[in-house]
Design an enzyme around this catalytic site. Structure first.
Site, PDB file in Angstrom:
ATOM      1  N   CYS A 168      46.333  31.868  47.788  1.00 33.77           N
ATOM      2  CA  CYS A 168      46.757  33.005  48.276  1.00 33.77           C
ATOM      3  C   CYS A 168      47.291  32.867  49.665  1.00 33.77           C
ATOM      4  CB  CYS A 168      45.698  33.977  47.892  1.00 33.77           C
ATOM      5  SG  CYS A 168      43.960  33.540  48.695  1.00 33.77           S
TER       6      CYS A 168
ATOM      7  N   HIS B  58      35.838  33.639  54.104  1.00 35.12           N
ATOM      8  CA  HIS B  58      34.893  34.665  53.624  1.00 35.12           C
ATOM      9  C   HIS B  58      34.554  35.786  54.549  1.00 35.12           C
ATOM     10  CE1 HIS B  58      34.369  31.028  51.045  1.00 35.12           C
ATOM     11  NE2 HIS B  58      35.074  31.688  50.276  1.00 35.12           N
TER      12      HIS B  58
ATOM     13  N   CYS C 102      39.818  35.887  56.112  1.00 32.63           N
ATOM     14  CA  CYS C 102      40.845  36.721  55.618  1.00 32.63           C
ATOM     15  C   CYS C 102      41.096  38.043  56.109  1.00 32.63           C
ATOM     16  CB  CYS C 102      40.804  36.533  54.015  1.00 32.63           C
ATOM     17  SG  CYS C 102      42.231  37.455  53.331  1.00 32.63           S
TER      18      CYS C 102
ATOM     19  N   GLU D 252      30.830  36.628  51.611  1.00 31.08           N
ATOM     20  CA  GLU D 252      31.618  37.869  52.109  1.00 31.08           C
ATOM     21  C   GLU D 252      30.746  39.060  51.903  1.00 31.08           C
ATOM     22  OE1 GLU D 252      35.329  38.484  49.575  1.00 31.08           O
ATOM     23  OE2 GLU D 252      35.153  40.501  50.068  1.00 31.08           O
TER      24      GLU D 252
ATOM     25  N   CYS E 121      41.441  42.476  46.123  1.00 31.25           N
ATOM     26  CA  CYS E 121      42.640  42.077  46.827  1.00 31.25           C
ATOM     27  C   CYS E 121      43.899  41.666  45.766  1.00 31.25           C
ATOM     28  CB  CYS E 121      42.528  40.901  47.632  1.00 31.25           C
ATOM     29  SG  CYS E 121      42.479  39.318  46.658  1.00 31.25           S
TER      30      CYS E 121
ATOM     31  N   SER F 277      33.702  29.376  43.277  1.00 34.28           N
ATOM     32  CA  SER F 277      34.420  30.159  43.707  1.00 34.28           C
ATOM     33  C   SER F 277      34.442  31.505  42.945  1.00 34.28           C
ATOM     34  CB  SER F 277      35.960  29.460  43.403  1.00 34.28           C
ATOM     35  OG  SER F 277      36.887  30.271  43.452  1.00 34.28           O
TER      36      SER F 277
ATOM     37  N   SER G 236      41.736  29.536  45.574  1.00 33.59           N
ATOM     38  CA  SER G 236      41.437  28.409  46.519  1.00 33.59           C
ATOM     39  C   SER G 236      41.536  26.891  46.129  1.00 33.59           C
ATOM     40  CB  SER G 236      39.977  28.547  46.777  1.00 33.59           C
ATOM     41  OG  SER G 236      39.117  28.749  45.935  1.00 33.59           O
TER      42      SER G 236
HETATM   43  S1  SF4 Z   1      40.608  38.282  49.921  1.00 33.13           S
HETATM   44 FE1  SF4 Z   1      40.207  36.113  49.291  1.00 33.13          FE
HETATM   45  S2  SF4 Z   1      41.355  35.730  47.464  1.00 33.13           S
HETATM   46 FE2  SF4 Z   1      41.956  37.714  48.423  1.00 33.13          FE
HETATM   47  S3  SF4 Z   1      43.676  36.993  49.845  1.00 33.13           S
HETATM   48 FE3  SF4 Z   1      41.990  37.176  51.141  1.00 33.13          FE
HETATM   49  S4  SF4 Z   1      41.110  34.874  50.857  1.00 33.13           S
HETATM   50 FE4  SF4 Z   1      42.827  35.255  49.111  1.00 33.13          FE
END
Ligand code: SF4
Length: 291
Positions: free
Chosen positions: A12, A76, A98, A128, A202, A230, A275
């Site tokens: 992603c 995360h 992210c 996270e 997401c 993961s 990932s």
């Molecule tokens: S939250 Fe995690 S899975 Fe979703 S876009 Fe961000 S890195 Fe990718």
């Protein structure tokens, strides 16, 4: 045998950014290696091992990082106190969190400041979850790991205290869409939840789950490339299994006896967690062609 490739699958944008940042840092600081990563940049064995070979050292805590070094925070995210802790040691931070995880940090912080009580749905041990909840006083949230946690929820919460509180919910970004919806529906029925637009799963997680579910309905087997730690990859396996299809989550084709696994299969689907790099899919396809 027919092979269906799920689309979308694999990296992603958040993972791509994080891996690019780590690669760039290794290049920028090549004369002062090693540089450090707290945990793994993303939860994928192939990616972690290839970055470690280039000089990225994985640590469990900032204590292990020497003064003045370079430290990457993973996709995360981390608790806010970590930024201060690192700056006290004059550590240069490269933040690969992210943006969609950061958004949940900002939301929980804002709700906490506005005195909301927050139901947070997420895996208690996931980085996270740990990072997001660290933004909120402990008496202002309740952590729901999964549907089972709903069984005792009313015994574990001071319902009297909630009577005059504004209540909302938030979640980890990589959970199972259907399971989380069941939890939210329950919370809305049992508590005076303010109507909210809190869809924190997401887009990458949603799209990959939908693609796998669609293929699982017409296949005998789904092979998911991704690591066991993961979250989003594990959810893809669950999505296939939830529609009655056999599914395997593998780090690479080398994890399985391919001939045995494909025996008597008519239609198989292949996907990869957010990932997992495409090279692992290509490797699997090449081995299938040789059978
Ligand atoms: S939250 Fe995690 S899975 Fe979703 S876009 Fe961000 S890195 Fe990718």
């Amino acid at each position: 045998m027919k092979i269906f490739l799920a689309s979308p699958r694999g990296f992603c944008q958040g993972v791509r950014n994080a891996v690019n940042l780590a690669e760039k840092a290794l290049e920028d600081y090549k004369d002062s290696l090693p540089i450090y990563i707290l945990g793994e940049i993303v939860h994928n064995k192939y990616i972690s091992e290839s970055l470690n070979k280039k000089g990225l050292v994985s640590v469990k805590s900032i204590n292990e990082v020497s003064e003045g070094s370079v430290l990457i925070f993973s996709a995360h995210g981390v608790p806010p106190a970590y930024y201060l802790e690192a700056s006290k040691k004059n550590i240069k931070i490269i933040d690969a969190t992210c943006s969609l995880v950061k958004r949940v940090h900002q939301k929980i912080k804002k709700y906490a400041e506005e005195d909301y009580f927050i139901f947070y749905i997420g895996n208690k041990d996931h980085e996270e979850t740990i990072g997001v909840l660290a933004e909120c006083p402990v008496n202002q949230y309740y952590l729901i790991n999964n549907k089972k946690d709903l069984e005792n929820i009313k015994n574990n919460i001071d319902l009297e205290r909630l009577k005059n509180k504004k209540i909302t919910y938030l979640s980890q970004t990589t959970l199972n869409i259907k399971e989380i919806q069941e939890i939210i529906d329950y919370l809305k029925t049992e508590f005076n939840i303010e109507e909210s637009e809190n869809q924190d799963i997401c887009y990458a997680t949603r799209e990959r789950q939908r693609a796998v579910e669609d293929l699982a309905k017409i296949c005998d087997l789904v092979l998911i490339l991704g690591s066991q730690n993961s979250s989003n990859s594990k959810r893809l396996k669950e999505c296939a299994e939830n529609v009655g299809c056999e599914a395997l989550l593998i780090d690479s084709v080398n994890d399985i006896n391919l001939k045995e696994v494909l025996k008597n299969k008519q239609n198989i689907a292949i996907s990869a967690g957010a990932s997992a790099p495409e090279i692992l899919v290509e490797e699997l396809l090449n081995k299938i062609k040789l059978i």
